[in-house]
Design a protein around this motif. Structure first.
Motif, PDB file in Angstrom:
ATOM      1  N   SER A  50       0.834  -1.207   0.000  1.00  0.00           N
ATOM      2  CA  SER A  50       0.000   0.000   0.000  1.00  0.00           C
ATOM      3  C   SER A  50       0.863   1.249   0.000  1.00  0.00           C
ATOM      4  O   SER A  50       2.010   1.233   0.484  1.00  0.00           O
ATOM      5  N   SER A  66      -9.993  10.544  -1.052  1.00  0.00           N
ATOM      6  CA  SER A  66     -10.679  11.317  -0.018  1.00  0.00           C
ATOM      7  C   SER A  66     -10.184  12.751  -0.059  1.00  0.00           C
ATOM      8  O   SER A  66      -9.173  13.056  -0.697  1.00  0.00           O
ATOM      9  N   SER A  94      -4.146   0.363  -2.281  1.00  0.00           N
ATOM     10  CA  SER A  94      -3.911  -0.930  -1.644  1.00  0.00           C
ATOM     11  C   SER A  94      -3.874  -2.015  -2.716  1.00  0.00           C
ATOM     12  O   SER A  94      -4.285  -1.803  -3.851  1.00  0.00           O
ATOM     13  N   PHE A 111      -8.332   1.252  -4.581  1.00  0.00           N
ATOM     14  CA  PHE A 111      -7.922   2.618  -4.276  1.00  0.00           C
ATOM     15  C   PHE A 111      -9.099   3.382  -3.682  1.00  0.00           C
ATOM     16  O   PHE A 111     -10.259   3.129  -4.028  1.00  0.00           O
ATOM     17  N   ASN A 112      -8.784   4.343  -2.832  1.00  0.00           N
ATOM     18  CA  ASN A 112      -9.816   5.201  -2.252  1.00  0.00           C
ATOM     19  C   ASN A 112      -9.338   6.650  -2.264  1.00  0.00           C
ATOM     20  O   ASN A 112      -8.230   6.941  -1.788  1.00  0.00           O
ATOM     21  N   SER A 129      -0.659  12.218  -1.464  1.00  0.00           N
ATOM     22  CA  SER A 129      -1.331  13.446  -1.032  1.00  0.00           C
ATOM     23  C   SER A 129      -1.104  14.534  -2.069  1.00  0.00           C
ATOM     24  O   SER A 129      -0.065  14.561  -2.723  1.00  0.00           O
ATOM     25  N   ARG A 173       0.100   5.818   0.117  1.00  0.00           N
ATOM     26  CA  ARG A 173      -0.866   6.909   0.129  1.00  0.00           C
ATOM     27  C   ARG A 173      -0.237   8.140  -0.491  1.00  0.00           C
ATOM     28  O   ARG A 173       0.829   8.589  -0.069  1.00  0.00           O
ATOM     29  N   TYR A 221      -6.320  12.888  -0.955  1.00  0.00           N
ATOM     30  CA  TYR A 221      -5.473  11.738  -0.667  1.00  0.00           C
ATOM     31  C   TYR A 221      -5.917  10.584  -1.565  1.00  0.00           C
ATOM     32  O   TYR A 221      -7.108  10.440  -1.863  1.00  0.00           O
ATOM     33  N   GLN A 247      -5.483   6.651  -1.263  1.00  0.00           N
ATOM     34  CA  GLN A 247      -5.012   5.461  -0.558  1.00  0.00           C
ATOM     35  C   GLN A 247      -5.031   4.306  -1.551  1.00  0.00           C
ATOM     36  O   GLN A 247      -6.091   3.944  -2.064  1.00  0.00           O
TER      37      GLN A 247
END
Length: 120
Positions: free
Chosen positions: A17, A70, A83, A67-68, A21, A19, A79, A81
């Motif tokens: 994973s 936010s 995975s 993926f997420n 930004s 992340r 962001y 995220q």
């Protein structure tokens, strides 16, 4: 002028994973959309995920469930995220922003990109 600062890229093993930004600063009255595209050598830039000003999210089929995206509205920051990363996810990831300035002019901006490399 608007500046986009991306961070969080790097090298990760497959299945891992990361992340990303992206922080936007400058003359931003409102955000229409903010998201991520990616591009790998020899391929066209493609949409990964985006979030609209109203909070609606859109994902490319190849990242759904992994993926997420936010958003922190107070910080004009998004962001991503990521995975269950795969070697095929290796690419340079670009932050993309559509916004209105204080005098209500519409612009689009791109960041410099963050390299994501997934080893097999």
């Amino acid at each position: 002028q608007v500046q986009l600062v991306e961070s969080g890229g790097g090298l990760v093993q497959g299945g891992g994973s990361l992340r990303l930004s992206c922080a936007a600063s400058g003359d931003i009255f409102s955000i229409n959309f903010m998201g991520w595209h990616r591009q790998s050598p020899g391929k066209q830039r493609e949409l990964v995920a985006t979030v609209t000003g109203g909070g609606k999210t859109v994902y490319a089929d190849f990242v759904k469930g992994r993926f997420n995206i936010s958003r922190d509205n107070a910080k004009n920051t998004i962001y991503l995220q990521m995975s269950s990363l795969k070697p095929d996810d290796t690419a340079r990831y670009y932050c993309n922003l559509g916004y209105l300035t204080s005098n209500r002019r519409l612009f689009e901006a791109w960041g410099q990109g963050a390299q994501v490399t997934v080893s097999s």
